[in-house]
Design a protein around this motif. Structure first.
Motif, PDB file in Angstrom:
ATOM      1  N   ALA A 110       0.208  13.046   0.554  1.00 26.93           N
ATOM      2  CA  ALA A 110      -0.071  12.623  -0.826  1.00 26.93           C
ATOM      3  C   ALA A 110      -0.622  11.204  -0.906  1.00 26.93           C
ATOM      4  CB  ALA A 110       1.202  12.729  -1.657  1.00 26.93           C
ATOM      5  N   LYS A 111      -0.551  10.446   0.187  1.00 28.07           N
ATOM      6  CA  LYS A 111      -1.061   9.074   0.190  1.00 28.07           C
ATOM      7  C   LYS A 111      -2.584   9.067   0.172  1.00 28.07           C
ATOM      8  CE  LYS A 111       2.462   6.224   2.440  1.00 28.07           C
ATOM      9  NZ  LYS A 111       2.268   5.045   1.563  1.00 28.07           N
ATOM     10  N   LYS A 112      -3.174   8.030  -0.437  1.00 30.24           N
ATOM     11  CA  LYS A 112      -4.620   7.861  -0.364  1.00 30.24           C
ATOM     12  C   LYS A 112      -4.987   7.583   1.089  1.00 30.24           C
ATOM     13  CE  LYS A 112      -5.370   8.418  -4.719  1.00 30.24           C
ATOM     14  NZ  LYS A 112      -5.570   7.266  -5.608  1.00 30.24           N
ATOM     15  N   ILE A 113      -6.091   8.155   1.536  1.00 29.35           N
ATOM     16  CA  ILE A 113      -6.488   8.076   2.938  1.00 29.35           C
ATOM     17  C   ILE A 113      -6.609   6.628   3.412  1.00 29.35           C
ATOM     18  CG2 ILE A 113      -8.935   8.258   2.321  1.00 29.35           C
ATOM     19  CD1 ILE A 113      -7.315   9.682   5.516  1.00 29.35           C
ATOM     20  N   ASP A 114      -7.014   5.730   2.515  1.00 23.54           N
ATOM     21  CA  ASP A 114      -7.218   4.336   2.909  1.00 23.54           C
ATOM     22  C   ASP A 114      -5.975   3.472   2.727  1.00 23.54           C
ATOM     23  OD1 ASP A 114      -7.626   4.713   0.099  1.00 23.54           O
ATOM     24  OD2 ASP A 114      -8.328   2.642   0.001  1.00 23.54           O
ATOM     25  N   LYS A 115      -4.915   4.051   2.212  1.00 24.96           N
ATOM     26  CA  LYS A 115      -3.702   3.278   1.949  1.00 24.96           C
ATOM     27  C   LYS A 115      -2.626   3.472   3.011  1.00 24.96           C
ATOM     28  CE  LYS A 115      -5.469   1.720  -1.842  1.00 24.96           C
ATOM     29  NZ  LYS A 115      -5.994   0.342  -1.866  1.00 24.96           N
ATOM     30  N   VAL A 116      -2.879   4.317   3.985  1.00 26.90           N
ATOM     31  CA  VAL A 116      -1.903   4.537   5.061  1.00 26.90           C
ATOM     32  C   VAL A 116      -1.926   3.333   6.002  1.00 26.90           C
ATOM     33  CG1 VAL A 116      -1.290   5.979   7.044  1.00 26.90           C
ATOM     34  CG2 VAL A 116      -2.134   7.036   4.937  1.00 26.90           C
ATOM     35  N   THR A 117      -0.760   2.783   6.265  1.00 27.81           N
ATOM     36  CA  THR A 117      -0.661   1.591   7.106  1.00 27.81           C
ATOM     37  C   THR A 117      -0.128   1.948   8.492  1.00 27.81           C
ATOM     38  OG1 THR A 117       1.627   1.111   6.460  1.00 27.81           O
ATOM     39  CG2 THR A 117      -0.132   0.237   5.052  1.00 27.81           C
ATOM     40  N   ARG A 118      -0.212   0.970   9.371  1.00 27.42           N
ATOM     41  CA  ARG A 118       0.346   1.169  10.705  1.00 27.42           C
ATOM     42  C   ARG A 118       1.843   1.430  10.624  1.00 27.42           C
ATOM     43  NH1 ARG A 118      -0.308  -3.461  15.207  1.00 27.42           N
ATOM     44  NH2 ARG A 118       1.079  -4.525  13.762  1.00 27.42           N
ATOM     45  N   ASP A 119       2.525   0.759   9.705  1.00 20.91           N
ATOM     46  CA  ASP A 119       3.964   0.989   9.527  1.00 20.91           C
ATOM     47  C   ASP A 119       4.243   2.430   9.099  1.00 20.91           C
ATOM     48  OD1 ASP A 119       4.581  -1.585  10.231  1.00 20.91           O
ATOM     49  OD2 ASP A 119       4.825  -2.325   8.183  1.00 20.91           O
ATOM     50  N   ASP A 120       3.357   2.992   8.270  1.00 20.85           N
ATOM     51  CA  ASP A 120       3.522   4.391   7.847  1.00 20.85           C
ATOM     52  C   ASP A 120       3.446   5.325   9.056  1.00 20.85           C
ATOM     53  OD1 ASP A 120       3.739   3.795   5.116  1.00 20.85           O
ATOM     54  OD2 ASP A 120       1.566   3.812   4.863  1.00 20.85           O
ATOM     55  N   VAL A 121       2.454   5.080   9.902  1.00 23.04           N
ATOM     56  CA  VAL A 121       2.261   5.944  11.066  1.00 23.04           C
ATOM     57  C   VAL A 121       3.409   5.773  12.054  1.00 23.04           C
ATOM     58  CG1 VAL A 121       0.752   6.485  13.015  1.00 23.04           C
ATOM     59  CG2 VAL A 121      -0.249   5.935  10.792  1.00 23.04           C
ATOM     60  N   GLN A 122       3.804   4.524  12.322  1.00 26.48           N
ATOM     61  CA  GLN A 122       4.900   4.297  13.260  1.00 26.48           C
ATOM     62  C   GLN A 122       6.193   4.908  12.729  1.00 26.48           C
ATOM     63  OE1 GLN A 122       4.636   2.346  16.475  1.00 26.48           O
ATOM     64  NE2 GLN A 122       6.276   3.852  16.603  1.00 26.48           N
ATOM     65  N   GLY A 123       6.423   4.774  11.423  1.00 23.74           N
ATOM     66  CA  GLY A 123       7.615   5.373  10.818  1.00 23.74           C
ATOM     67  C   GLY A 123       7.610   6.885  10.942  1.00 23.74           C
ATOM     68  N   LEU A 124       6.424   7.500  10.768  1.00 22.48           N
ATOM     69  CA  LEU A 124       6.306   8.948  10.904  1.00 22.48           C
ATOM     70  C   LEU A 124       6.615   9.378  12.330  1.00 22.48           C
ATOM     71  CD1 LEU A 124       5.483  11.782  10.045  1.00 22.48           C
ATOM     72  CD2 LEU A 124       3.087  11.130  10.395  1.00 22.48           C
ATOM     73  N   ILE A 125       6.053   8.682  13.310  1.00 25.58           N
ATOM     74  CA  ILE A 125       6.289   9.005  14.716  1.00 25.58           C
ATOM     75  C   ILE A 125       7.774   8.890  15.047  1.00 25.58           C
ATOM     76  CG2 ILE A 125       5.872   8.246  17.093  1.00 25.58           C
ATOM     77  CD1 ILE A 125       3.477   9.656  15.821  1.00 25.58           C
ATOM     78  N   ASN A 126       8.407   7.807  14.608  1.00 27.66           N
ATOM     79  CA  ASN A 126       9.823   7.586  14.904  1.00 27.66           C
ATOM     80  C   ASN A 126      10.708   8.649  14.253  1.00 27.66           C
ATOM     81  OD1 ASN A 126       9.011   5.331  16.271  1.00 27.66           O
ATOM     82  ND2 ASN A 126       9.643   3.868  14.698  1.00 27.66           N
TER      83      ASN A 126
END
Length: 385
Positions: A110-126
């Motif tokens: 649901a996030k805007k494609i340009d609003k995803v941050t590195r913290d979002d990705v790292q949090g998802l992986i973890n």
């Protein structure tokens, strides 16, 4: 006329005439789906370069650079359909689509494609690895999918930066999957069950010879189902493995799933090193002769109607065998593990076992089977006390 190509997100500069230069920079995609481009003009290249630099420092660019309204879900779905479907092999596309649908869209879709941050990705992986308990392989597939799509987004200036840069994946050794193999007693129970006959003297289990063949050759299920009679040489008592059978989703010409799966034989093994020659022992040879008696096609393994066998159907049949002889619930891949374990127990060198299994290196073989190697091998250095 001059033309200066620049990296993604830096814009482009070119000369229209002797006294007119143009600088353009993409601002992404608008709500109508069309590209949004900002343009500057000037009498010299230096002038338009300065205008471009000043704009990139401005609030309008840094804070509002992307009028794109696309969410991660919308962008990823289009990326899959338009750029990946015709590029990947069917099974690879199925895996990628499943990764996006099951692990990316439900979490950050649901996030805007340009609003995803590195913290979002790292949090998802973890979260996927440590909280949801997914395997390292699955988590890595999520990272690879995200990274590939965001690299694509950079090429059309949909995003300014790739949020996957700097991501730390969990250590693969943190959760080592313990392989399971049947013991000698369990192998005996399994083979006794597979040798049972019905009232008419036929095998009680239609696929008994197939399971015996897998147990005594170490072939993967897909390799077994793709095996043709041309690959079998009774004179030299060998099998040549060159193909792999996979299950892929049924799709229409646009890539949309139409429901269900079908078997597809690939003219390549799972890995490049998977192409190999396997010698036949007596039990494997007997299993092949039994399968040859009901031969109606070019494939060694057929169903009762002479058609190709889906991996899922063979797997279900194997579960019935295990249940009837009290060996619990295991995937048919345990036959391959048991084959390797029996060879280690008989003192066969790891390098030879690696070749028979089709591993790319003997290190892979040892990494997988160190837990089932004979104690006298594992503890051989204990003599150096």
């Amino acid at each position: 006329m001059g033309n200066t190509r620049r990296k993604n997100g830096e814009g482009s500069i070119f000369q229209l005439s002797d006294d007119k230069w143009i600088a353009k920079i993409s601002l992404g995609t608008g709500a109508n789906g069309k590209p949004v481009v900002k343009q500057f003009s000037g009498k010299t290249e230096a002038i338009v370069k300065k205008k471009l630099r000043d704009f990139k420092k401005s609030y309008n660019y840094l804070a509002g650079h992307m009028p794109a309204q696309e969410t991660v879900q919308i962008y990823f779905v289009r990326w899959l359909k338009d750029y990946q479907y015709n590029k990947l092999k069917p099974a690879s596309y199925d895996r990628l689509e499943t990764t996006v649908r099951c692990h990316i869209i439900p979490t950050i879709g649901a996030k805007k494609i340009d609003k995803v941050t590195r913290d979002d990705v790292q949090g998802l992986i973890n979260t996927l690895y440590y909280q949801d308990g997914l395997s390292y392989s699955t988590v890595k597939k999520v990272y690879v999918a995200l990274n590939a799509c965001y690299k694509h987004a950079l090429t059309d200036d949909t995003v300014l930066r790739n949020p996957c840069q700097g991501i730390i994946l969990p250590s693969q050794s943190e959760r080592t999957k313990q392989i399971t193999a049947f013991s000698d007693d369990e192998v005996q129970r399994l083979q006794t069950e597979l040798m049972k006959k019905d009232d008419r003297g036929n095998n009680a289990y239609y696929y008994s010879p197939v399971f015996i063949l897998m147990l005594h050759t170490g072939m993967r299920m897909g390799e077994t189902l793709a095996l043709k009679w041309d690959d079998v040489d009774f004179t030299t008592r060998t099998i040549t493995v060159t193909k792999n059978s996979i299950m892929i989703k049924n799709r229409d010409n646009t890539g949309q799933c139409t429901g269900g799966y079908k078997a597809k034989v690939q003219n390549s093994t799972k890995t490049a090193s998977g192409t190999r020659v396997i010698p036949l022992n007596k039990k494997a040879e007997e299993a092949l002769y039994a399968l040859q008696k009901r031969k109606t096609s070019q494939y060694v393994v057929e169903n009762s109607k002479g058609n190709a066998v889906l991996p899922s159907n063979l797997e279900r049949s194997f579960q019935v065998v295990l249940r009837n002889c009290g060996l619990g619930k295991h995937g048919a891949h345990i036959l391959r593990h048991t084959f390797a374990s029996m060879l280690f127990a008989k003192g066969v060198e790891g390098k030879m076992i690696s070749k028979l299994l089709g591993h790319s290196s003997v290190k892979i073989t040892y990494d997988i089977y160190v837990h089932v190697m004979p104690k006298e091998i594992v503890h051989v250095t204990d003599v150096l006390l």
